[in-house]
Design an enzyme around this catalytic site. Structure first.
Site, short mmCIF file in Angstrom:
data_model
loop_
_atom_site.label_atom_id
_atom_site.label_comp_id
_atom_site.label_asym_id
_atom_site.label_seq_id
_atom_site.Cartn_x
_atom_site.Cartn_y
_atom_site.Cartn_z
CG ASP A 199 -1.60 -38.92 19.16
OD1 ASP A 199 -1.50 -38.18 18.17
OD2 ASP A 199 -0.62 -39.31 19.81
CG ASP A 213 7.00 -42.38 28.09
OD1 ASP A 213 6.93 -42.36 26.84
OD2 ASP A 213 6.01 -42.15 28.82
CG HIS A 239 4.67 -42.08 24.41
ND1 HIS A 239 5.12 -41.12 25.28
CD2 HIS A 239 4.40 -41.41 23.27
CE1 HIS A 239 5.11 -39.93 24.70
NE2 HIS A 239 4.68 -40.07 23.47
CD GLU A 295 2.55 -41.67 28.02
OE1 GLU A 295 3.69 -42.20 28.01
OE2 GLU A 295 2.39 -40.45 27.83
C1 GLP Z 1 3.77 -36.97 21.50
C2 GLP Z 1 2.90 -37.70 20.48
C3 GLP Z 1 3.64 -38.85 19.86
C4 GLP Z 1 5.01 -38.44 19.43
C5 GLP Z 1 5.81 -38.00 20.62
C6 GLP Z 1 7.25 -37.61 20.28
O1 GLP Z 1 3.63 -37.43 22.78
N1 GLP Z 1 1.67 -38.14 21.02
O2 GLP Z 1 2.88 -39.34 18.76
O3 GLP Z 1 5.66 -39.51 18.80
O4 GLP Z 1 5.15 -36.90 21.19
O5 GLP Z 1 7.29 -36.27 19.87
P1 GLP Z 1 8.52 -35.62 19.15
O6 GLP Z 1 8.53 -36.15 17.76
O7 GLP Z 1 8.22 -34.14 19.17
O8 GLP Z 1 9.74 -35.97 19.91
#
Ligand code: GLP
Length: 250
Positions: free
Chosen positions: A66, A134, A136, A141
């Site tokens: 992404d 959440d 995702h 989402e």
């Molecule tokens: C973002 C990314 C996700 C990631 C998530 C969790 O929203 N788009 O790909 O998995 O954050 O992030 P973290 O690993 O910093 O908790």
């Protein structure tokens, strides 16, 4: 889906070894990569393996999940910049073989082409995923269509709050992203997800025991034939299981 409950350092090692073994076996492997804080330990171990001469990224291709809409690769908040800094600039990968969805320019057109580009490289051999609080994955989402391909999407309010820690203030967090869809992710041949800390406990519970519908995007991973979720004891706390066990969730 297998759910392995391990200590954080053992999770990083296990996932890095999956990537290292794949690259040794298939030097032109196609890797699916993620951003966020979760995969950082894995990327450090991959850089270490490269520096020791164990693996080369010379023939590897990567696809990232992404990108924020409105940021280009030079922006230090972009996911392209994150990948360059934390992995690509530290190994011998050819940057022409590293794909991150475009966050600027003709984003709709390039999003549409992204899955075809992945397919033209033979598909993703190994996909790493983090998990949003959440539930995702990437920026899919709650509410995202289970058949979605790469698309432009709104980022949920709770995710904007979560990701504000990387920005000077919450208003600076982009409100939209380009993300591989749930179907794009499910097409990977193997998937490894990692989630640690108590703020992921509810999401882990929803992924492992929640209904497999758009309200719990990560729960769709239970339909994948080769997916392992690595979680630490804090993230597994709502599963009420001990460290060093494997649960099979279907
Ligand atoms: C973002 C990314 C996700 C990631 C998530 C969790 O929203 N788009 O790909 O998995 O954050 O992030 P973290 O690993 O910093 O908790």
């Amino acid at each position: 889906m297998k759910v392995k409950i391990l200590r954080k350092e053992d999770i990083d090692r296990a996932i890095a070894d999956e990537f290292i073994n794949l690259i040794k076996r298939k030097p032109n492997a196609v890797l699916g990569l993620a951003t966020g804080s979760s995969p950082l330990g894995v990327y450090k171990l991959l850089v270490e393996a490269y520096k020791k001469g164990e693996i080369s990224f010379k023939d590897v291709t990567t696809f990232n999940l992404d990108e924020y809409v409105g940021l280009d690769g030079d922006d230090d908040q972009s996911y392209r910049y994150f990948m360059n800094t934390n992995l690509f600039d530290q190994v011998d990968i050819d940057k022409n073989n590293t794909y991150v969805p475009r966050g600027k320019g003709n984003i709709y057109h390039s999003a549409q082409e992204y899955d075809m580009k992945i397919a033209s490289h033979g598909g993703i051999d190994l996909q790493i995923l983090g998990l949003g609080s959440d539930c995702h994955i990437a920026f899919n989402e709650p509410g995202t269509d289970l058949n979605s391909l790469t698309h432009v999407t709104d980022i949920a309010e709770s995710t904007i709050k979560d990701n504000a820690r990387f920005f000077e203030s919450e208003d600076q967090v982009p409100k939209k992203a380009v993300t591989m869809g749930l179907n794009s992710i499910m097409n990977a041949k193997k998937i490894v997800l990692l989630a640690t800390g108590t703020n992921k406990a509810q999401a882990v519970r929803d992924m492992v025991t929640g209904s497999k519908d758009p309200s719990h995007p990560a729960a769709v991973l239970r339909n994948h034939i080769n997916c392992v979720a690595y979680v630490d004891q804090d993230a597994a706390s709502l599963l009420e299981k001990e460290v060093n066990i494997t649960i099979i969730a279907d």
